[in-house]
Design a protein around this motif. Structure first.
Motif, short mmCIF file in Angstrom:
data_model
loop_
_atom_site.label_atom_id
_atom_site.label_comp_id
_atom_site.label_asym_id
_atom_site.label_seq_id
_atom_site.Cartn_x
_atom_site.Cartn_y
_atom_site.Cartn_z
N ARG A 1 0.80 -1.22 0.00
CA ARG A 1 0.00 0.00 0.00
C ARG A 1 0.84 1.28 0.00
NH1 ARG A 1 -3.32 -1.47 -2.65
NH2 ARG A 1 -4.62 0.33 -2.17
N VAL A 2 2.14 1.16 -0.15
CA VAL A 2 3.01 2.34 -0.24
C VAL A 2 2.65 3.16 -1.47
CG1 VAL A 2 5.40 3.07 -0.65
CG2 VAL A 2 4.90 1.31 1.05
N THR A 3 2.70 4.50 -1.35
CA THR A 3 2.34 5.37 -2.46
C THR A 3 3.52 6.23 -2.91
OG1 THR A 3 1.67 7.22 -1.04
CG2 THR A 3 -0.02 5.54 -1.56
N ALA A 4 3.45 6.68 -4.15
CA ALA A 4 4.46 7.60 -4.67
C ALA A 4 4.43 8.92 -3.92
CB ALA A 4 4.24 7.82 -6.16
N THR A 5 3.24 9.36 -3.52
CA THR A 5 3.13 10.62 -2.77
C THR A 5 3.97 10.57 -1.51
OG1 THR A 5 0.90 11.04 -3.61
CG2 THR A 5 1.52 12.16 -1.56
N HIS A 6 3.92 9.48 -0.80
CA HIS A 6 4.71 9.35 0.43
C HIS A 6 6.21 9.33 0.11
CE1 HIS A 6 5.96 8.32 4.42
NE2 HIS A 6 6.48 7.17 4.01
N VAL A 7 6.60 8.63 -0.94
CA VAL A 7 8.01 8.57 -1.32
C VAL A 7 8.52 9.97 -1.67
CG1 VAL A 7 9.58 7.77 -3.13
CG2 VAL A 7 8.04 6.16 -1.97
N TYR A 8 7.72 10.77 -2.36
CA TYR A 8 8.14 12.15 -2.64
C TYR A 8 8.30 12.96 -1.37
CZ TYR A 8 7.82 11.93 -7.75
OH TYR A 8 8.05 11.64 -9.07
N ARG A 9 7.48 12.69 -0.36
CA ARG A 9 7.64 13.37 0.93
C ARG A 9 8.97 13.01 1.56
NH1 ARG A 9 3.40 11.94 4.90
NH2 ARG A 9 4.21 13.72 6.07
N LEU A 10 9.37 11.74 1.48
CA LEU A 10 10.68 11.34 2.00
C LEU A 10 11.80 12.10 1.29
CD1 LEU A 10 10.26 7.44 2.22
CD2 LEU A 10 9.88 9.12 4.03
#
Length: 208
Positions: free
Chosen positions: A107-116
């Motif tokens: 359920r990991v999202t690209a939006t979260h990865v961009y936040r990292l």
């Protein structure tokens, strides 16, 4: 801020899945695809410098999805062996940071990865995900931590570094990892996939 274009995605997909018995949990169906392909699909539009999948005798074709595939023959060394292989491959491909993700976190999202990536300020960065209680992958490491990652050992992997890094909180359901058949059953139920519905979908796939 570290750029995706300078970062290698290292997807750890060599877990022994001992709690799944003889089954490869990463090939188990969730919704419309194998479990491991959910994070692959979620991050396919992120312009990473390179994508690396560290695997162990899987039938999944990560190469067809744009990944350099690295076989980990020594899974007895735990997650750390996969981390070392992935980071070394990232170095060989000229990356200045690595994002370590797990193939059993669908359920990991690209939006979260961009936040990292947004929180990472340079080669000293260690940015991990968190559900507000404890840190977890996906986790981002700047190049100054490559030597330490190459020395890590055992099931701890990069956890000591992660604990001391900056933690970016996101929804707990985005960070679910699937370790057991019960975890997968609970995830399917959360998405309305009762055993009856799952059986109907499986039958439909066999008839295609």
């Amino acid at each position: 801020m570290l750029r995706a274009e300078d970062t290698a995605l290292v997807l750890l997909a060599a877990g022994r899945s001992r709690r799944f018995g003889d089954r490869d949990k990463l090939t188990e169906r969730f919704l419309d695809k194998p479990l491991a392909y959910h994070v692959v699909t979620a991050l396919e539009a992120v312009p990473f410098r390179c994508r690396i999948a560290v695997v162990c005798q899987t039938s999944l074709d990560f190469a067809a999805r744009g990944y350099t595939v690295v076989e980990n023959p020594g899974t007895e060394d735990g997650q750390a062996g996969s981390v070392r292989l992935g980071v070394q491959t990232a170095i060989d491909q000229g990356a200045s940071a690595v994002l370590i993700a797990l193939a059993d976190m669908p359920r990991v999202t690209a939006t979260h990865v961009y936040r990292l990536l947004d929180y990472a300020e340079g080669p000293d960065a260690v940015i991990a995900s968190s559900n507000g209680i404890h840190p977890t992958p996906p986790a981002l490491f700047g190049a100054n931590h490559f030597p330490e990652l190459l020395r890590c050992c055992g099931d701890e992997g990069a956890r000591a570094l992660v604990r001391g890094g900056h933690h970016v909180i996101t929804r707990a359901d985005e960070l679910i990892d699937v370790d057991t058949p019960e975890d997968l059953a609970a995830l399917r139920t959360a998405y309305g996939l009762t055993p009856e519905v799952a059986a109907i979908r499986a039958a439909a796939r066999r008839s295609d």
